[in-house]
Design a protein around this motif. Structure first.
Motif, mmCIF file in Angstrom:
data_model
loop_
_atom_site.group_PDB
_atom_site.id
_atom_site.type_symbol
_atom_site.label_atom_id
_atom_site.label_comp_id
_atom_site.label_asym_id
_atom_site.label_seq_id
_atom_site.Cartn_x
_atom_site.Cartn_y
_atom_site.Cartn_z
ATOM 1 N N VAL A 1 0.854 -1.183 0.000
ATOM 2 C CA VAL A 1 0.000 0.000 0.000
ATOM 3 C C VAL A 1 0.890 1.233 0.000
ATOM 4 O O VAL A 1 2.064 1.164 0.369
ATOM 5 C CB VAL A 1 -0.936 0.032 1.229
ATOM 6 N N ARG A 2 0.323 2.339 -0.414
ATOM 7 C CA ARG A 2 1.050 3.607 -0.347
ATOM 8 C C ARG A 2 0.742 4.279 0.980
ATOM 9 O O ARG A 2 -0.418 4.417 1.352
ATOM 10 C CB ARG A 2 0.625 4.507 -1.498
ATOM 11 N N GLY A 3 1.776 4.713 1.694
ATOM 12 C CA GLY A 3 1.571 5.460 2.925
ATOM 13 C C GLY A 3 1.085 4.581 4.059
ATOM 14 O O GLY A 3 1.165 3.352 4.023
ATOM 15 N N THR B 1 0.526 -10.308 4.862
ATOM 16 C CA THR B 1 1.327 -9.253 5.469
ATOM 17 C C THR B 1 1.313 -8.034 4.550
ATOM 18 O O THR B 1 1.176 -8.165 3.326
ATOM 19 C CB THR B 1 2.773 -9.709 5.708
ATOM 20 N N ILE B 2 1.442 -6.867 5.146
ATOM 21 C CA ILE B 2 1.333 -5.613 4.410
ATOM 22 C C ILE B 2 2.670 -4.887 4.444
ATOM 23 O O ILE B 2 3.304 -4.755 5.491
ATOM 24 C CB ILE B 2 0.224 -4.731 5.001
ATOM 25 N N GLU B 3 3.086 -4.416 3.287
ATOM 26 C CA GLU B 3 4.293 -3.608 3.160
ATOM 27 C C GLU B 3 3.923 -2.260 2.549
ATOM 28 O O GLU B 3 3.001 -2.167 1.738
ATOM 29 C CB GLU B 3 5.320 -4.304 2.248
ATOM 30 N N SER B 4 4.647 -1.233 2.958
ATOM 31 C CA SER B 4 4.434 0.105 2.411
ATOM 32 C C SER B 4 5.364 0.323 1.229
ATOM 33 O O SER B 4 6.555 0.017 1.306
ATOM 34 C CB SER B 4 4.695 1.163 3.487
ATOM 35 N N LEU B 5 4.806 0.833 0.126
ATOM 36 C CA LEU B 5 5.625 1.094 -1.059
ATOM 37 C C LEU B 5 5.013 2.212 -1.890
ATOM 38 O O LEU B 5 3.863 2.114 -2.313
ATOM 39 C CB LEU B 5 5.741 -0.165 -1.929
ATOM 40 N N GLU B 6 5.782 3.255 -2.128
ATOM 41 C CA GLU B 6 5.463 4.232 -3.154
ATOM 42 C C GLU B 6 6.271 3.816 -4.376
ATOM 43 O O GLU B 6 7.491 4.006 -4.433
ATOM 44 C CB GLU B 6 5.838 5.646 -2.709
ATOM 45 N N MET B 7 5.597 3.227 -5.335
ATOM 46 C CA MET B 7 6.269 2.560 -6.441
ATOM 47 C C MET B 7 7.090 3.511 -7.308
ATOM 48 O O MET B 7 8.038 3.089 -7.976
ATOM 49 C CB MET B 7 5.235 1.828 -7.300
#
Length: 231
Positions: free
Chosen positions: A36-38, A56-62
């Motif tokens: 997800v972003r943010g 599981t969730i990771e944060s990523l601004e692609m």
């Protein structure tokens, strides 16, 4: 006892098609990592709460290469059976001559350059028998463009397809399956309310198409029904 569950990483999983794909793979018994972003709570967080640890969730601004590298480092000990990149934006239906330069750059960076940066960076995490998939669109097909419209979005998806083709040629000996997937015309922010398919109607077909192509080397441009999409 060895855990033999498959693992998928879905990049761009906070809503609509990405979120639906995560839910579908959980239903199929996979472990899933979704980005997800943010830090804002999304529907993905609700899925994670009910997943008994399988999501599981990771944060990523692609669009940030440093964040892509950081994600690769965080997942360095994981082996992925599927890496699927789902991300695209549109900025309205303008003739290309009216598209501002900054809009052109934003859409091309988000829809074409950034997905390929993810693929290039995270490729080592994918098992040799695994699959790397990117959400494309029939609007990226040059052969099917007989009516025009959506110039910038079409061009960005065509660019994505071409970059993926170059990637496939560069790694021609790689046994991994490579997919460009057209989900159909889906009722999302991109597809609009008049689209033919709901997310729930599209996503099982996307997952089934991915599964049917498992183990087939090379690059395949296919739709959610498993049909070949012309370039």
């Amino acid at each position: 006892m060895t855990d033999t569950r498959n693992t998928a990483l879905v990049v761009g999983a906070s809503r609509t098609l990405g979120l639906g794909l995560v839910a579908e793979y959980l239903r199929r018994g996979w472990d899933v990592i979704g980005t997800v972003r943010g830090s804002r709570r999304t529907g993905l967080h609700d899925l994670a709460d009910a997943s008994e640890g399988r999501l599981t969730i990771e944060s990523l601004e692609m669009t940030d290469p440093e964040q892509i590298s950081a994600l690769r480092d965080r997942l360095a000990q994981r082996t992925l059976d599927l890496l699927f990149v789902n991300a695209a934006i549109t900025r309205g239906d303008l003739p290309v001559g009216e598209v501002p330069t900054d809009m052109f750059t934003e859409v091309m960076t988000t829809n074409a350059l950034s997905p390929m940066r993810v693929v290039e960076s995270l490729r080592p995490l994918v098992a040799p028998t695994g699959t790397i998939g990117v959400m494309s669109s029939s609007q990226g097909s040059i052969a099917l463009n007989t009516r025009g419209g959506q110039d910038l979005y079409r061009a960005s998806k065509s660019a994505l397809n071409q970059l993926m083709r170059s990637y496939a040629a560069r790694y021609a000996e790689d046994p991994r399956t490579l997919l460009l997937v057209d989900p159909g015309w889906v009722r999302t922010e991109l597809g609009g309310p008049g689209a033919e398919l709901s997310v729930a109607e599209s996503v099982p077909g996307v997952a089934e198409t991915i599964e049917r192509h498992r183990g087939r080397t090379g690059l395949h441009f296919v739709d959610h029904e498993g049909q070949v999409v012309p370039w």
